[in-house]
Design a protein around this motif. Structure first.
Motif, short mmCIF file in Angstrom:
data_model
loop_
_atom_site.label_atom_id
_atom_site.label_comp_id
_atom_site.label_asym_id
_atom_site.label_seq_id
_atom_site.Cartn_x
_atom_site.Cartn_y
_atom_site.Cartn_z
N ILE A 112 21.40 -3.39 27.68
CA ILE A 112 21.99 -4.12 26.57
C ILE A 112 23.08 -3.34 25.86
O ILE A 112 23.85 -3.90 25.06
CB ILE A 112 20.87 -4.52 25.57
CG1 ILE A 112 21.25 -5.77 24.77
CG2 ILE A 112 20.50 -3.36 24.66
CD1 ILE A 112 21.32 -7.00 25.61
N THR A 113 23.20 -2.04 26.12
CA THR A 113 24.23 -1.25 25.45
C THR A 113 25.63 -1.50 26.01
O THR A 113 26.60 -0.98 25.47
CB THR A 113 23.91 0.26 25.57
OG1 THR A 113 23.83 0.62 26.95
CG2 THR A 113 22.59 0.59 24.88
N LYS A 114 25.74 -2.27 27.07
CA LYS A 114 27.05 -2.54 27.68
C LYS A 114 27.75 -3.72 27.00
O LYS A 114 28.46 -4.49 27.64
CB LYS A 114 26.88 -2.81 29.17
CG LYS A 114 26.36 -1.63 29.97
CD LYS A 114 27.39 -0.52 29.99
CE LYS A 114 27.03 0.58 30.98
NZ LYS A 114 25.78 1.26 30.69
N ARG A 115 27.58 -3.86 25.70
CA ARG A 115 28.16 -5.03 25.03
C ARG A 115 29.70 -4.98 25.01
O ARG A 115 30.35 -6.02 25.05
CB ARG A 115 27.62 -5.16 23.61
CG ARG A 115 27.91 -4.01 22.67
CD ARG A 115 27.44 -4.37 21.27
NE ARG A 115 27.74 -3.32 20.31
CZ ARG A 115 27.91 -3.54 19.02
NH1 ARG A 115 27.81 -4.76 18.54
NH2 ARG A 115 28.17 -2.55 18.19
N LYS A 191 19.37 -2.81 19.27
CA LYS A 191 20.40 -2.81 20.32
C LYS A 191 20.72 -4.22 20.78
O LYS A 191 21.87 -4.56 21.03
CB LYS A 191 19.96 -1.93 21.50
CG LYS A 191 19.97 -0.46 21.22
CD LYS A 191 19.72 0.38 22.46
CE LYS A 191 18.32 0.20 23.00
NZ LYS A 191 18.06 1.12 24.14
N LEU A 192 19.70 -5.05 20.91
CA LEU A 192 19.95 -6.43 21.32
C LEU A 192 20.63 -7.20 20.19
O LEU A 192 21.58 -7.95 20.42
CB LEU A 192 18.65 -7.12 21.72
CG LEU A 192 18.83 -8.54 22.27
CD1 LEU A 192 17.85 -8.82 23.39
CD2 LEU A 192 18.67 -9.59 21.17
N LEU A 193 20.15 -7.02 18.96
CA LEU A 193 20.73 -7.75 17.84
C LEU A 193 22.19 -7.38 17.60
O LEU A 193 22.95 -8.15 17.01
CB LEU A 193 19.90 -7.51 16.57
CG LEU A 193 18.52 -8.17 16.55
CD1 LEU A 193 17.76 -7.77 15.29
CD2 LEU A 193 18.62 -9.69 16.64
N PHE A 250 13.28 -13.77 18.22
CA PHE A 250 14.70 -14.14 18.29
C PHE A 250 15.06 -14.37 19.75
O PHE A 250 14.96 -15.47 20.26
CB PHE A 250 15.55 -13.03 17.66
CG PHE A 250 17.01 -13.37 17.58
CD1 PHE A 250 17.49 -14.20 16.58
CD2 PHE A 250 17.92 -12.84 18.49
CE1 PHE A 250 18.85 -14.52 16.50
CE2 PHE A 250 19.28 -13.15 18.42
CZ PHE A 250 19.74 -13.99 17.42
N SER A 251 15.40 -13.32 20.46
CA SER A 251 15.81 -13.46 21.86
C SER A 251 14.91 -12.68 22.80
O SER A 251 15.26 -12.45 23.94
CB SER A 251 17.26 -12.99 22.01
OG SER A 251 17.80 -13.42 23.23
N SER A 252 13.75 -12.28 22.33
CA SER A 252 12.86 -11.44 23.13
C SER A 252 12.16 -12.25 24.22
O SER A 252 11.82 -13.42 24.03
CB SER A 252 11.81 -10.80 22.22
OG SER A 252 10.83 -10.13 22.98
N ILE A 253 11.90 -11.60 25.37
CA ILE A 253 11.14 -12.26 26.43
C ILE A 253 9.67 -12.39 26.04
O ILE A 253 8.88 -12.97 26.79
CB ILE A 253 11.28 -11.53 27.77
CG1 ILE A 253 10.74 -10.09 27.69
CG2 ILE A 253 12.71 -11.55 28.26
CD1 ILE A 253 10.72 -9.39 29.03
N ALA A 254 9.30 -11.89 24.85
CA ALA A 254 7.94 -12.08 24.34
C ALA A 254 7.61 -13.55 24.22
O ALA A 254 6.44 -13.95 24.33
CB ALA A 254 7.78 -11.38 22.99
N ALA A 255 8.62 -14.39 23.97
CA ALA A 255 8.37 -15.84 23.86
C ALA A 255 7.80 -16.38 25.16
O ALA A 255 6.87 -17.19 25.16
CB ALA A 255 9.66 -16.56 23.49
#
Length: 324
Positions: A112-115, A191-193, A250-255
């Motif tokens: 995710i750091t490759k934004r 990092k994702l946010l 939010f956008s986590s694969i936890a959902a």
């Protein structure tokens, strides 16, 4: 020979895990080695030179980090092995952003750091392939890696897929039950946010406040922990089993993990599980409950969006992602 020796599985050879055209090239080299004049097999040095030259026309280029950043050398690697495996199967090459920033070749990124690189690709209308942890099926060992074209997760509609790939993950489905007294709030990492210019602490406080406006249930915050902890002593399954009524993220694969465990989820940002979830905390007391058939269809589709390293190397991932 002992029984254990008789039953021991054969080790897969590295050449069994490469695309067919690379296998053929190696076969041709072996033929040339014993028949350099081409009298029997017809393989000439010109043939091999042309085949090798074709390898310099890549379908994709991997953008890796410096080896010292991830201690690849300590593990016997000169480059990120996952990136290298994918571009091998994609008929691509390994490189760095400094070398490839001005080209138009599709880019392969991991993490995710490759934004900055993703933003540059979007601005230029340049395709990129993003690699990260798989949606499901992983245990202590990270077997499955999600790969998404031009985004960080699959955010499109559910596509009807066969169940062959899902069967390899070992995923089980749990019937939904309307029980539990707690709300599990699972924020993503900062990092994702950063992709969405959101501050984690501000989002967390705002979301907790909004939840409190619609329910008196206890809110338990589960911050993202290290992978070893998440896979051993404090798994998402353990957290969901602790009297949880609904998960909010939010956008986590936890959902997606919640859906597989029979718990409804509310996704407040772009999320691969969004088609089966509510999207506002106003529905916290009556969240969307998908059917098991809907969950299975969703999981079948996402099983076609994640791959093993072997499937990257042999070209399976590239073919499926590009429907070729």
């Amino acid at each position: 020979m002992s029984d254990s020796e008789e039953l021991a599985p054969m080790t897969q050879h590295v050449l069994d895990m490469v695309p067919p055209e690379i296998q053929q090239l190696f076969r041709d080299i072996l033929k040339y080695r014993v028949d350099p004049d081409g009298e029997y097999y017809g393989i000439t040095i010109e043939h091999l030179t042309t085949a090798l030259s074709d390898l310099r026309q890549p379908n994709a280029v991997a953008i890796g980090s410096n080896p010292e950043d991830f201690k690849y050398l300590e593990k016997g690697h000169m480059y990120d092995p996952i990136l290298q495996s994918f571009v091998q199967g994609a008929k691509g090459r390994i490189s760095s952003w400094n070398k490839e920033e001005k080209t138009t070749i599709p880019v392969v990124l991991r993490g995710i750091t490759k934004r900055k690189e993703m933003a540059a690709c979007r601005a230029a209308g340049r395709d990129f392939y993003y690699i990260d942890t798989g949606y499901f099926g992983n245990g202590k060992k990270k077997t499955f890696h999600r790969i998404t074209k031009n985004d960080v997760q699959w955010f499109g509609p559910i596509v009807d897929r066969p169940g062959d790939r899902l069967a390899t993950t070992g995923v089980q489905f749990t019937k939904f039950r309307r029980d539990g007294s707690k709300i599990l709030l699972a924020p993503p990492s900062q990092k994702l946010l950063n992709l969405y210019d959101i501050n984690l602490e501000e989002w967390l406080e705002k979301t907790k406040s909004e939840i409190g406006a619609y329910t008196d249930r206890e809110v338990v915050v589960r911050l993202k922990q290290g992978r070893s902890v998440r896979q051993t002593t404090d798994t998402m399954q353990m957290a969901l089993a602790d009297d949880v009524f609904c998960l909010v993220t939010f956008s986590s694969i936890a959902a997606g993990e919640a859906l597989l465990c029979g718990k409804p989820a509310i996704t407040l940002g772009p999320n691969a599980a969004a088609p089966l979830c509510s999207h506002t905390v106003a529905e916290i007391e009556n969240p969307k409950i998908p059917t098991l058939d809907e969950v299975e269809a969703w999981a079948r589709h996402l099983s076609y969006c994640q791959f093993t390293e072997t499937e990257m190397r042999d070209g399976t991932a590239w073919r499926i992602l590009n429907d070729c």
